[in-house]
Design a protein around this motif. Structure first.
Motif, mmCIF file in Angstrom:
data_model
loop_
_atom_site.group_PDB
_atom_site.id
_atom_site.type_symbol
_atom_site.label_atom_id
_atom_site.label_comp_id
_atom_site.label_asym_id
_atom_site.label_seq_id
_atom_site.Cartn_x
_atom_site.Cartn_y
_atom_site.Cartn_z
ATOM 1 N N ASN A 108 11.467 38.927 53.186
ATOM 2 C CA ASN A 108 10.194 39.431 52.680
ATOM 3 C C ASN A 108 9.484 40.313 53.701
ATOM 4 N N ASP A 109 9.610 40.001 54.979
ATOM 5 C CA ASP A 109 9.066 40.903 55.994
ATOM 6 C C ASP A 109 9.731 42.274 55.907
ATOM 7 N N GLY A 110 11.027 42.283 55.580
ATOM 8 C CA GLY A 110 11.718 43.545 55.388
ATOM 9 C C GLY A 110 11.143 44.332 54.221
ATOM 10 N N LEU A 111 10.785 43.635 53.137
ATOM 11 C CA LEU A 111 10.171 44.310 52.003
ATOM 12 C C LEU A 111 8.820 44.914 52.391
ATOM 13 N N ILE A 112 8.058 44.180 53.194
ATOM 14 C CA ILE A 112 6.755 44.686 53.647
ATOM 15 C C ILE A 112 6.940 45.964 54.459
ATOM 16 N N LYS A 113 7.933 45.966 55.344
ATOM 17 C CA LYS A 113 8.200 47.168 56.147
ATOM 18 C C LYS A 113 8.664 48.321 55.262
ATOM 19 N N LEU A 114 9.494 48.033 54.264
ATOM 20 C CA LEU A 114 9.926 49.065 53.336
ATOM 21 C C LEU A 114 8.718 49.678 52.632
ATOM 22 N N ALA A 115 7.796 48.835 52.158
ATOM 23 C CA ALA A 115 6.614 49.342 51.454
ATOM 24 C C ALA A 115 5.779 50.228 52.363
ATOM 25 N N ARG A 116 5.621 49.832 53.638
ATOM 26 C CA ARG A 116 4.847 50.651 54.576
ATOM 27 C C ARG A 116 5.538 52.013 54.785
ATOM 28 N N ARG A 117 6.849 52.010 54.934
ATOM 29 C CA ARG A 117 7.569 53.267 55.101
ATOM 30 C C ARG A 117 7.432 54.155 53.845
ATOM 31 N N PHE A 118 7.518 53.521 52.685
ATOM 32 C CA PHE A 118 7.373 54.266 51.433
ATOM 33 C C PHE A 118 5.978 54.880 51.336
ATOM 34 N N GLY A 119 4.958 54.109 51.699
ATOM 35 C CA GLY A 119 3.590 54.604 51.638
ATOM 36 C C GLY A 119 3.338 55.753 52.589
ATOM 37 N N ARG A 120 4.108 55.800 53.658
ATOM 38 C CA ARG A 120 4.002 56.922 54.592
ATOM 39 C C ARG A 120 4.779 58.134 54.060
ATOM 40 N N HIS A 121 5.929 57.846 53.457
ATOM 41 C CA HIS A 121 6.749 58.945 52.921
ATOM 42 C C HIS A 121 6.098 59.565 51.687
ATOM 43 N N CYS A 122 5.419 58.717 50.890
ATOM 44 C CA CYS A 122 4.737 59.182 49.677
ATOM 45 C C CYS A 122 3.252 58.871 49.813
ATOM 46 N N PRO A 123 2.511 59.659 50.571
ATOM 47 C CA PRO A 123 1.100 59.366 50.827
ATOM 48 C C PRO A 123 0.235 59.606 49.596
ATOM 49 N N ASN A 124 -1.031 59.280 49.734
ATOM 50 C CA ASN A 124 -1.998 59.547 48.675
ATOM 51 C C ASN A 124 -2.004 61.054 48.398
ATOM 52 N N PRO A 125 -1.733 61.479 47.152
ATOM 53 C CA PRO A 125 -1.623 62.915 46.884
ATOM 54 C C PRO A 125 -2.922 63.684 47.073
ATOM 55 N N GLU A 126 -4.070 62.995 46.996
ATOM 56 C CA GLU A 126 -5.352 63.676 47.129
ATOM 57 C C GLU A 126 -5.783 63.833 48.586
ATOM 58 N N THR A 127 -5.508 62.791 49.401
ATOM 59 C CA THR A 127 -5.966 62.820 50.795
ATOM 60 C C THR A 127 -4.842 63.086 51.779
ATOM 61 N N ALA A 128 -3.599 62.962 51.330
ATOM 62 C CA ALA A 128 -2.410 63.095 52.184
ATOM 63 C C ALA A 128 -2.337 62.005 53.247
ATOM 64 N N GLU A 129 -3.128 60.945 53.075
ATOM 65 C CA GLU A 129 -3.096 59.822 54.020
ATOM 66 C C GLU A 129 -2.083 58.784 53.556
ATOM 67 N N ALA A 130 -1.428 58.151 54.527
ATOM 68 C CA ALA A 130 -0.418 57.141 54.214
ATOM 69 C C ALA A 130 -1.031 55.978 53.440
#
Length: 418
Positions: A108-130
């Motif tokens: 599950n810690d691996g899933l958390i890290k995956l989600a963080r990486r995904f959120g950085r790769h696909c940031p908020n489209p309006e603010t471009a922030e992770a």
């Protein structure tokens, strides 16, 4: 070692409220203590011993691999890990890749890290922030690491460990409107157990799973499943979510442990190969070299044992046995019309028996579930609690009709005596 040695007095940290029982031997669905007493084991290591104790195919795999190659660094490939990864992808039936760990908490810690990486790769489209926020659910349980307890939706698990890892939001289980309202511009993933184990054996409805999947697509969120307790045959399907009536669900990532090793420590998480973004980058590629690791994860001994366990589950059609034994348990308990039981929740051989607090009483300082577990132990049946008012039936997947009947007889006699 002296024969007078008492293991219950050993210098072990008291992080578990252990029952005063020392087990020394197991075979099938039975275990024996150091006094020679036999117990019917419907705890199975808390859904770990999928084949029961000392199953011949598992013992043979351990013996053979122990004489061949026990451990090498993950700097190199091994055949057992490669075969196990391929088997997992075949069972998921979606192209993807697997990381091997030692436990469900690590997975599950691996899933958390995956989600963080995904959120950085696909940031908020309006603010471009992770994006970094993960939504989980009240009464959930995702492990005892700092990441796991932050993700868990139970305050008692978190107490005393502040400050917790930020970035988690907990919402009511099976309430789609509450989930929709909780999504923010920072949200990157949703993590849930198809059936909550430690939180009381609460089952996700098909409508909730389908609605959740739709929200993930609308908001570009990862859909991550924690199948640590419910995966690999326990719910009547090799993939637990497929047993819950949402066949079109397409998870982005799944974690497992417990029953996939039959008692040998192993955990894993799988990541979908689908594109993570418009540039075609695969989701499974977001965790590249140096991003994650495990010294022992997927070593040849653990991987070969897991292969033996998963193949035996499939070859012996144990998911079908799980469904047959569920029907037996439900029909028998319903026939009692017992005032001490308010519900039977769950699926397959992950069942929670909810207790009536007006009928089942416990000594001060004990929950009724823990009290009943102690009384059942006295009557030679081992079961674990699931929250304050629910006990669990988590037997081996190859438990027999006669063994289930014996367990139910002990349960009824014990409830009658209370």
């Amino acid at each position: 070692m002296s024969t007078s040695f008492d293991p219950t007095t050993a210098p072990i940290l008291a992080t578990y409220a252990r029952f005063p029982l020392t087990l020394v031997k197991g075979e099938g669905s039975r275990v024996w203590d150091n006094q020679g007493n036999s117990y019917l084991d419907f705890c199975a290591g808390i859904a770990v011993c999928s084949l029961g104790h000392c199953h011949p195919s598992m013992v043979a795999a351990i013996e053979k691999q122990a004489r061949t190659l026990i451990h090498v660094s993950n700097l190199y490939f091994t055949e057992p890990a490669a075969h196990l990864a391929q088997l997992i992808t075949d069972l998921v039936e979606i192209p993807g890749k697997t990381f091997f760990a030692n436990s469900g908490a690590e997975a599950n810690d691996g899933l958390i890290k995956l989600a963080r990486r995904f959120g950085r790769h696909c940031p908020n489209p309006e603010t471009a922030e992770a994006r970094h926020e993960i939504i989980t659910f009240n009464k959930s349980f995702h492990g005892r690491t700092l990441g796991g307890i932050a993700a868990t939706g139970q305050q008692k698990i978190k107490d005393g460990f502040d400050p917790l890892l930020p970035g988690f939001r907990h919402v009511p289980f099976n309430q789609l409107n509450a989930l929709s309202e909780a999504i923010t511009p920072e949200t990157c993933a949703i993590l849930l157990e198809p059936i909550q184990g430690e939180g009381g054996v609460n089952t996700a409805t098909p409508e909730f799973l389908e609605g959740l999947a739709k929200l993930c697509k609308e908001h570009n969120l990862l859909l991550m499943l924690d199948e640590v307790q419910c995966g690999f045959g326990r719910l009547g399907e090799m993939m637990g979510w497929r047993a819950l009536g949402a066949p079109d669900l397409q998870p982005d990532a799944i974690s497992w442990a417990k029953g996939m090793g039959g008692g040998i420590p192993i955990g894993a998480f799988w990541v979908n190969d689908r594109p993570a973004s418009d540039d075609g980058t695969a989701l499974s590629s977001l965790l590249g070299p140096g991003s994650h690791g495990s010294t022992y994860g997927g070593n040849p001994l653990a991987a070969e044992t897991s292969l033996a366990v998963l193949n035996e589950i499939a070859d012996a059609e144990l998911p079908a046995n799980a469904m047959a034994r569920e029907a037996q348990i439900r029909e028998t308990i319903a026939s009692w019309k017992h005032s001490a039981i308010t519900a039977v929740r769950g699926k397959g051989l992950m069942l929670g028996i909810a207790l009536n607090p007006e009928v089942v009483k416990a000594p001060e300082g004990k929950t009724i579930a823990a009290h009943l577990c102690g009384e059942l132990l006295t009557n030679k049946l081992l079961v674990p609690p699931a929250g304050p008012d629910t006990i669990r039936f988590l037997p081996a997947l190859n438990v027999t009709e006669a063994e289930v009947a014996e367990a139910l007889s002990i349960l009824k006699d014990t409830l009658d005596s209370l």
